[in-house]
Structures are given as structure tokens and as C-alpha cells.
Design an enzyme around this catalytic site. Structure first.
Site, PDB file in Angstrom:
ATOM      1  N   GLN A 180       0.818  -1.205   0.000  1.00 58.74           N
ATOM      2  CA  GLN A 180       0.000   0.000   0.000  1.00 58.74           C
ATOM      3  C   GLN A 180       0.855   1.260   0.000  1.00 58.74           C
ATOM      4  O   GLN A 180       0.541   2.244  -0.670  1.00 58.74           O
ATOM      5  CB  GLN A 180      -0.908  -0.003   1.234  1.00 58.74           C
ATOM      6  N   GLU A 181       1.945   1.240   0.744  1.00 55.08           N
ATOM      7  CA  GLU A 181       2.756   2.440   0.917  1.00 55.08           C
ATOM      8  C   GLU A 181       3.566   2.789  -0.333  1.00 55.08           C
ATOM      9  O   GLU A 181       3.623   3.946  -0.744  1.00 55.08           O
ATOM     10  CB  GLU A 181       3.711   2.261   2.104  1.00 55.08           C
TER      11      GLU A 181
END
Length: 328
Positions: free
Chosen positions: A231-232
Site C-alpha cells: 500500500q505504501e
């Protein structure tokens, strides 16, 4: 526990409460006799043979806690033979009967075991705790979850140990008993998003080995580290966000410094630092969604709003990772 079993358990406990009636230390005749009976049950419980931790079930914990229904709350009480128990004394004593040592005070008990993501995921025997007083640091009240939205607690002076509905969302939900078949590498997050190695995307993750090593070192589910990295940064160890977050795990420079990460672009350092940060956030908030919100928006924002902050970015971030972990 099925709905039918939970309903049966509640009916059983309610019948016990009706039989005990309100018991008070200063009550006359009949109440004193009722308390003597409850004390006799407690003494029998203390004399019962202990069960090994590995063989203890949540239902056994609840059954043990039932023995003290109707006993008076006594501040500082941790021995039923001396007349009563307080909330953490009840929790400690019940678990002690099965050879499980817990800290004495509620704030420490609320950090024991592993976090559970929500009340919907709680099981009989889990601990529910609240931080409701600014005079204390951490949880100041704790209870034992029965199931079906009910709990057993030692409430306060003047009231007896009782079965009541869970009054509000707990600040901490902790699982003391290990999940059946849990492995040490996954036990640090308990029921929060654990997946088996056979089905985990870690087998295809470019940094799966780093996630496994850090997960085992700090008691964090490697799948959680994988989902955060995905996600990051989409697994890009050179990524830099518009806000200045850096590397695979998108650590802000100040956060990296505080974690002792000298090079956030080094995947090994980044994953190690992120694992420690997530461990601390899980211990602090006791819920996966709040820990993720703290990772994205900072723990101060979670404290300020009393939950996931109303930032669309943070809410989407939490929702995406929870969904990826199968906790959507």
C-alpha cells in the site's frame, strides 16, 4: 461458539445471578449466607487442579469466572478467600487457576497476550479493557468476555461481581489463550489478519523473506508488513512521497530517526523499523485499524479523534489494507 450455545450460556448465567441475588458486605442474614455460599464455591475453585495453558479453552475461563458471580467488589482484592476481588484481581485469579500468570494491574493486563481487531472478533475468555480516567496511564477497568456481547466484571465498590452487556467499545481487546495451531511467527498479532504460509502472498512478494524475519523478531504478522509495503510504496524501495515519506515502508525522516533507521531506502532497515513501529502501535491501541491509522496519520491524530481520523486518505488506507488482509 454458536448462537444457540451462546444463548444457552447467557440463560445459564442469568439463572445463577437470580439465585445469588444482590450480595453486599453490610447486608443482613440471607445476603450474608449467599456470600458465604459464593465464597465456598471460590474456595473449591482454588482447590481445583490446574490445566496446562495449551489445553485451556475460553469456555473454561468463562466457567471459572462464573464461580465468583455475586462476590463483592473489594478494591485491591486478589484473593477470594479474603472477601472479594477487584477487576484486575478477578482476571488475574481466574487465569491463575489454569497456570497462566498475568500482571496484577489492569493497565498491564491490557497489554498482555495479543490484540483482537474488534468486539465482533472477540471470543469467550478474551479480555476487554477501558481507559476512562485521565488520572491513570492505560486501562483502568478490565473484564472477561463471555460471548454474545456479554462480559463478567468486578465493577466498583458497593457492587458485586456480575454478568452484564458490554457497555461500550473497549479500548483494548486482548487474547491471552493462543489460537489453535498458531505458530510463534504469527502469534504476535493474534487474530489480526494472520494467514497461513501456504496461502500467503508472501510466497510471491519481492521482500517476503525480510517480512518473515522481522515478523518473527517482533511478533508481527509478516502478511501485515507485506500489505503495508504494498500500500505504501508498491514495493518500491526508492519511493518518495509528496509529503517526504521515504523508501519501501514510507517512513518520514523524523520517524526513521526515532526508530534508529539511518537509511530508510535500505529495505532491511526500513522493514525492521516498520515492524517495530507497528508492534508499538498495536500494543498502544489494541486494534489493527487504529494501528494502521496511526501508521498513516500519526498516533496523535488517532488520539485526537478517538478512532480512525476522518481523513479520506487515512480511511481509504485502513480500508485497503484491512481488505487485503481479509479483514475488510
Amino acid at each position: 461458539m454458536s448462537v444457540a450455545e451462546a444463548t444457552s450460556r447467557i440463560a445459564h448465567l442469568q439463572s445463577q445471578l437470580s439465585a445469588l441475588a444482590p450480595v453486599g458486605v453490610a447486608s443482613a442474614g440471607g445476603s450474608a449466607a449467599a456470600f458465604a455460599a459464593s465464597l465456598s464455591r471460590a474456595s473449591a475453585a482454588a482447590a481445583a487442579p490446574s490445566t496446562a495453558v495449551g489445553g485451556t479453552t475460553g469456555e473454561q475461563i468463562v466457567n471459572e469466572a462464573e464461580r465468583y458471580l455475586g462476590m463483592p467488589y473489594v478494591w485491591g482484592g486478589d484473593d477470594p478467600s479474603e472477601g472479594g476481588l477487584d477487576c484486575s484481581g478477578l482476571v488475574q485469579h481466574v487465569y491463575e487457576q489454569f497456570g497462566i500468570d498475568l500482571p496484577r494491574v489492569s493497565s498491564d493486563q491490557a497489554r498482555a497476550g495479543t490484540p483482537v481487531g474488534s468486539l465482533a472478533e472477540a471470543r469467550p475468555g478474551d479480555l476487554l479493557a477501558w481507559d476512562s480516567s485521565s488520572r491513570n496511564v492505560g486501562a483502568d477497568h478490565i473484564a472477561i468476555y463471555v460471548g454474545d456481547g456479554m462480559m463478567i466484571e468486578a465493577p466498583r465498590t458497593g457492587l458485586d461481581i456480575r454478568l452484564v452487556p458490554v457497555p461500550s467499545t473497549p479500548d483494548y481487546i486482548r487474547r491471552i489463550l493462543p489460537d489453535a495451531g498458531a505458530t510463534p511467527a504469527l502469534s504476535g498479532v493474534g487474530a489480526v489478519g494472520a494467514r497461513s504460509a501456504a496461502t500467503s502472498p508472501l510466497n510471491e512478494s519481492p521482500y517476503g523473506d525480510l517480512f518473515r524475519v522481522a515478523g518473527e523478531r517482533y511478533g508481527i504478522d509478516p502478511a501485515l508488513l507485506d500489505a503495508v509495503a504494498k500500500q505504501e510504496s508498491a514495493y518500491d524501495p526508492r519511493a518518495v512521497s509528496p509529503a517526504g515519506a521515504q523508501g519501501l515502508m514510507q517512513l518520514m525522516p523524523g520517524t526513521a530517526d526515532g526508530l534508529g533507521v539511518t537509511d530508510p531506502f535500505d529495505p532491511t532497515q526500513a522493514v525492521d523499523g516498520a515492524a517495530r513501529l507497528l508492534r508499538d502501535l498495536l500494543e498502544r491501541f489494541g486494534q489493527l485499524d487504529l494501528a494502521l491509522a496511526g501508521y498513516n496519520a500519526g498516533p496523535g491524530a488517532v488520539l485526537r479523534y478517538g478512532g480512525v481520523p476522518p481523513y479520506p486518505e487515512t480511511q481509504n488506507y485502513v480500508r485497503s489494507i484491512m481488505s487485503d488482509l481479509g479483514r475488510g
